[in-house]
Design an enzyme around this catalytic site. Sequence first.
Site, short mmCIF file in Angstrom:
data_model
loop_
_atom_site.label_atom_id
_atom_site.label_comp_id
_atom_site.label_asym_id
_atom_site.label_seq_id
_atom_site.Cartn_x
_atom_site.Cartn_y
_atom_site.Cartn_z
N CYS A 43 38.66 47.68 33.47
CA CYS A 43 39.19 46.37 34.05
C CYS A 43 40.52 45.95 32.96
O CYS A 43 39.54 45.95 31.84
CB CYS A 43 38.96 45.47 35.28
SG CYS A 43 38.89 43.78 34.75
N1 LIG Z 1 39.21 36.32 35.39
C1 LIG Z 1 38.46 36.87 35.28
C2 LIG Z 1 39.60 38.25 36.52
C3 LIG Z 1 38.77 39.17 36.16
C4 LIG Z 1 38.69 40.34 37.41
O1 LIG Z 1 39.83 39.94 38.68
N2 LIG Z 1 38.24 41.66 37.23
C5 LIG Z 1 38.69 42.93 38.46
C6 LIG Z 1 39.03 44.03 37.90
S1 LIG Z 1 40.12 43.69 36.83
C7 LIG Z 1 37.87 42.60 39.45
O2 LIG Z 1 36.69 42.78 39.14
N3 LIG Z 1 37.88 42.66 40.99
C8 LIG Z 1 36.65 42.65 41.65
C9 LIG Z 1 37.01 42.27 43.04
O3 LIG Z 1 38.02 41.31 43.64
O4 LIG Z 1 36.29 42.58 43.69
C10 LIG Z 1 38.71 37.32 34.30
O5 LIG Z 1 39.63 37.48 33.68
O6 LIG Z 1 37.87 37.28 33.28
#
Ligand SMILES: N[C@@H](CCC(=O)N[C@@H](CS)C(=O)NCC(=O)O)C(=O)O
Length: 326
Positions: A48
């Site tokens: 990620c």
């Molecule tokens: N605003 C967050 C965004 C984090 C994010 O979108 N992470 C994604 C992976 S790249 C995630 O864990 N998605 C899981 C989901 O949406 O189920 C940050 O920058 O910490």
Amino acid sequence: MATGITYQSKDGKFVRPDSTFRSFVSSDPNSQFPAEAGRYVLYLSPSCPWAHRTLIARKLKGLESAIDVYTFHPVMGPEGWYFSGEEGSLAEDPLHPGFTKIRQLYLKADPNYDGRFTVPLLWDKKTDQPVNNESSEILRMFGSEFDAVVPEHLRAANQPNGGLYPEALRKDIDELNEWVYRDVNNGVYKVGFAATQEAYNENITPLFAALDRLESRLSDGRKFLFGDGLTEADVRLFTTLVRFDAAYHTVMQCTLRSIRHDYPLLHSWLRRLYWDDGRFNGAFRETSLLDKYAHGYADARRRIVLGGAPLIVPAVPKEEELIPKL
Ligand SMILES: N[C@@H](CCC(=O)N[C@@H](CS)C(=O)NCC(=O)O)C(=O)O
């Protein structure tokens, strides 16, 4: 329930929800979450890009032994991030025996939680609760708040221009972070996860315009985005550019140009961060997984396509770029 990084608004645009847990670890010993070695753990998947920011900062600051990392499987499962015991992932959560999915942590913290179960997640082992799940804030905490426990030469005050977020540059860094987040970090998602041709067309132009703007920023010979000292703006751009040719250009339909062929200054900047192990303690190269990125994004796009997404025709460079006149 199928999950994936496919947040869409009504008009087919990709919209990233705000993070939920927003407390801060502080250098103040009397704060709710004081910076103490051994107290906090980062739950993440190294694939990620948002989590990658925090992993780089942890290594840049020499915080590997002070802040634990619990790594999920590199490709998200049907129920979100999970521990698999394979490909660098732990078999289960060492803090909560029996937990194998990130959703269990979020729901433990708040049984009514109805947001996304995202990484990175910074957790306080002592009080057994989440501290923060917003990577930009975790990056900032790591940049300065733990300085009492990091080796002296890695403290912000002893860095070339005062660390990752130096006082004198804060306004300019914030301003750059804002458009780089909008058009580049999140821009690649707005292109790759657009659910209509219109949303795709609307977002691909600003993405490449922002890359052009960054390329010209480096044309005065500066080594980093803000001169001779590395700042958080470099860390934030790195995690997108290190994935660009491997996954965003190939899988996420960011087709107009590649970094290695079309942006020589950005490419040199990328090489400098990636290879300068001596200066950066291997923070960029050793946290990157070049052979994993395409898989993760291809899987996320597959879910969108299987979900019945309409045909999106990728943008193609014009004739004069594709086949220039003799
Ligand atoms: N605003 C967050 C965004 C984090 C994010 O979108 N992470 C994604 C992976 S790249 C995630 O864990 N998605 C899981 C989901 O949406 O189920 C940050 O920058 O910490």
